[in-house]
Design a protein around this motif. Structure first.
Motif, PDB file in Angstrom:
ATOM      1  N   GLY A   1      14.750  58.981  36.953  1.00  0.00           N
ATOM      2  CA  GLY A   1      15.688  59.154  38.046  1.00  0.00           C
ATOM      3  C   GLY A   1      16.664  60.285  37.842  1.00  0.00           C
ATOM      4  N   GLY A   2      16.659  60.906  36.640  1.00  0.00           N
ATOM      5  CA  GLY A   2      17.510  62.071  36.420  1.00  0.00           C
ATOM      6  C   GLY A   2      18.584  61.925  35.371  1.00  0.00           C
ATOM      7  N   PHE A   3      18.667  60.769  34.694  1.00  0.00           N
ATOM      8  CA  PHE A   3      19.690  60.566  33.673  1.00  0.00           C
ATOM      9  C   PHE A   3      19.367  61.387  32.409  1.00  0.00           C
ATOM     10  CE2 PHE A   3      19.482  56.651  36.159  1.00  0.00           C
ATOM     11  CZ  PHE A   3      20.810  56.468  36.507  1.00  0.00           C
ATOM     12  N   ASN A   4      20.368  62.059  31.872  1.00  0.00           N
ATOM     13  CA  ASN A   4      20.257  62.762  30.587  1.00  0.00           C
ATOM     14  C   ASN A   4      21.407  62.354  29.691  1.00  0.00           C
ATOM     15  OD1 ASN A   4      18.085  64.674  31.449  1.00  0.00           O
ATOM     16  ND2 ASN A   4      19.714  65.468  32.772  1.00  0.00           N
ATOM     17  N   SER A   5      21.111  62.098  28.425  1.00  0.00           N
ATOM     18  CA  SER A   5      22.165  61.834  27.450  1.00  0.00           C
ATOM     19  C   SER A   5      21.809  62.522  26.144  1.00  0.00           C
ATOM     20  CB  SER A   5      22.319  60.325  27.186  1.00  0.00           C
ATOM     21  OG  SER A   5      22.771  59.660  28.352  1.00  0.00           O
ATOM     22  N   ALA A   6      22.823  63.023  25.471  1.00  0.00           N
ATOM     23  CA  ALA A   6      22.633  63.654  24.167  1.00  0.00           C
ATOM     24  C   ALA A   6      23.744  63.184  23.245  1.00  0.00           C
ATOM     25  CB  ALA A   6      22.678  65.172  24.294  1.00  0.00           C
ATOM     26  N   LEU A   7      23.390  62.882  22.018  1.00  0.00           N
ATOM     27  CA  LEU A   7      24.335  62.300  21.057  1.00  0.00           C
ATOM     28  C   LEU A   7      24.136  62.972  19.703  1.00  0.00           C
ATOM     29  CD1 LEU A   7      25.424  58.655  20.800  1.00  0.00           C
ATOM     30  CD2 LEU A   7      24.533  59.725  18.736  1.00  0.00           C
ATOM     31  N   VAL A   8      25.231  63.255  19.032  1.00  0.00           N
ATOM     32  CA  VAL A   8      25.196  63.900  17.712  1.00  0.00           C
ATOM     33  C   VAL A   8      25.626  62.917  16.647  1.00  0.00           C
ATOM     34  CG1 VAL A   8      26.180  65.724  16.263  1.00  0.00           C
ATOM     35  CG2 VAL A   8      25.680  66.185  18.677  1.00  0.00           C
ATOM     36  N   VAL A   9      24.806  62.801  15.600  1.00  0.00           N
ATOM     37  CA  VAL A   9      25.107  61.977  14.431  1.00  0.00           C
ATOM     38  C   VAL A   9      25.319  62.914  13.246  1.00  0.00           C
ATOM     39  CG1 VAL A   9      24.205  60.249  12.834  1.00  0.00           C
ATOM     40  CG2 VAL A   9      23.817  60.009  15.282  1.00  0.00           C
ATOM     41  N   LYS A  10      26.384  62.655  12.482  1.00  0.00           N
ATOM     42  CA  LYS A  10      26.682  63.498  11.329  1.00  0.00           C
ATOM     43  C   LYS A  10      26.828  62.648  10.062  1.00  0.00           C
ATOM     44  CE  LYS A  10      29.876  66.649  11.740  1.00  0.00           C
ATOM     45  NZ  LYS A  10      31.149  67.312  12.050  1.00  0.00           N
ATOM     46  N   ALA A  11      26.532  63.276   8.934  1.00  0.00           N
ATOM     47  CA  ALA A  11      26.810  62.651   7.649  1.00  0.00           C
ATOM     48  C   ALA A  11      28.317  62.495   7.476  1.00  0.00           C
ATOM     49  CB  ALA A  11      26.226  63.483   6.519  1.00  0.00           C
TER      50      ALA A  11
END
Length: 406
Positions: free
Chosen positions: A395-405
């Motif tokens: 349907g068009g949803f976008n998500s981006a997530l950053v994980v760091k040490a």
């Protein structure tokens, strides 16, 4: 209140492993959980393979009184939460009940429970329909049952954005921890759509793979990609503020949820470009990370050529051609809907811990025009401190997530 929100516990229910340890060992060994469906006869369906969770006996993981009240998806969530709390060394009875929040994602609801009750309605009559049907089918049921089970009376909510929803739930939990409205967040996502009704509901989207060979059915970014394989399961994570985790003597800190952004694609025919690259850049900006600092991208990996091309282009736009390792752990599970993003976050945390990127299973022929560096054929050893996870919802949803040490 510190801005640094960290993961201190994980619980996994996946097609290739129960528990984070078994899941990660299988992922490193390229041991796929995609197989011909066994929980019902799929012969009459265009899709006959899936990422099915085997060996999960509800009575071994869920209080007996809850088994008849809950769908398979909620049983997964209850088990994974128990494992995550144990992993984090948290006894909820020692906490103020208003300091515990539950934020989960779900895209399908309790399909199988609903199917069984409809069967009883038509074959035995309305008097045979369970009263638990009133909530067991609902998207928010995992949040509700986990809140009741653990006495959590802090902020609780549910995110519904198909595969993107799992990352949205983690971001919502981070936001409430930063605000100080909760001290501990139980968060993540689960789905369990592998029943006749659940599979039927997915057929109209036209995106399911029709290959009956488990080794060739789900080939994201491959020249032979022909759709996605549905799966079940996901992950529950325990999030808390870093200084609070250190102060209580948390057994381990896996990593930091450092950045997040969501975007929404414009409608087809508008001539406007997809918004995935904007979500990726926003997550990097939120984390204070430059593209060159990202060691691995865990791709959404739709398995449909047109959508794979959009994702490959977004990765190229942000990082440059073949400039970052691209990992696809879900080639061993199928797409888990709201459970997919949180499970990819667990993979990211394990990559950071062990300095290894697992190879994508069965992907062998990535078209040159994609210009992305998919890790395939064998795992790759490298120092890993920062991982970007991408998730897209139908349907068009976008998500981006950053994980760091940490």
């Amino acid at each position: 209140m510190s801005e640094r929100i960290v993961v201190t516990g994980v619980g996994v229910v996946a097609p290739n492993g129960l528990g984070a340890g078994d899941f990660w060992a299988a992922t490193l060994a390229a041991d796929s959980g995609i197989r011909r469906l066994t929980r019902f006869d799929p012969s009459s369906y265009p899709t006959q393979v899936g990422g099915e969770v085997l060996g999960f006996a509800p009575a071994q993981h869920v209080p007996g009184r809850l088994v008849p009240q809950t769908d398979r998806v909620t049983q997964f969530a209850l088990a994974a939460t128990d494992w995550a709390l144990e992993d984090a060394g948290i006894a909820v009875t020692d906490l103020n009940e208003y300091e515990i929040g539950v934020i989960t994602a779900n895209g399908c609801g309790g399909f199988e429970f609903g199917q069984h009750e409809l069967q009883k309605l038509w074959s035995e009559g309305p008097h045979r329909v369970s009263a638990y049907q009133s909530f067991a089918w609902f998207y928010a049921v995992n949040t509700g049952q986990l809140s009741i089970r653990h006495g959590a009376k802090g902020h609780s909510s549910v995110m519904v954005a198909e595969q993107a929803g799992g990352l949205d739930a983690l971001a919502c939990a981070r936001r409430h921890l930063r605000k100080g409205s909760v001290r501990i967040a139980i968060t993540g996502g689960m789905d369990a759509p592998l029943c006749p009704w659940g599979l039927t509901a997915q057929i109209p989207n036209g995106r399911l793979s029709t290959s009956h060979d488990p080794r060739r059915a789900f080939l994201p970014f491959d020249r032979d990609a022909n759709g996605y394989v549905p799966g079940e399961g996901g992950a529950i994570l325990l999030l808390e503020e870093r200084e609070a985790a250190l102060a209580r003597g948390a057994p381990r800190i896996y990593g930091e949820i450092a950045g997040y952004t969501a975007s929404f694609d414009p409608a087809q025919g508008t001539g406007r470009p997809p918004a995935l690259a904007r979500a990726i850049r926003g997550a990097l900006d939120d984390a204070g990370v430059e593209p060159a600092e990202v060691d691995v991208v865990i791709a959404d990996a739709s398995g449909l050529p047109a959508l794979d091309e959009v994702e490959a282009e977004a990765i190229r736009q942000v990082f440059g051609p073949r400039a970052v390792a691209v990992s696809i752990p879900k080639t061993m599970t199928g797409r888990l809907y709201s459970g997919g993003g949180p499970l990819d976050v667990v993979s990211a945390l394990m990559m950071i811990k062990e300095g290894v990127v697992p190879a994508a299973a069965n992907v062998s022929d990535v078209p040159d025009q994609y210009e992305i560096d998919v890790v395939r054929e064998q795992a790759r050893q490298l120092p890993i401190r920062t991982v970007l996870i991408v998730a897209r919802g139908h349907g068009g949803f976008n998500s981006a997530l950053v994980v760091k040490a940490v």
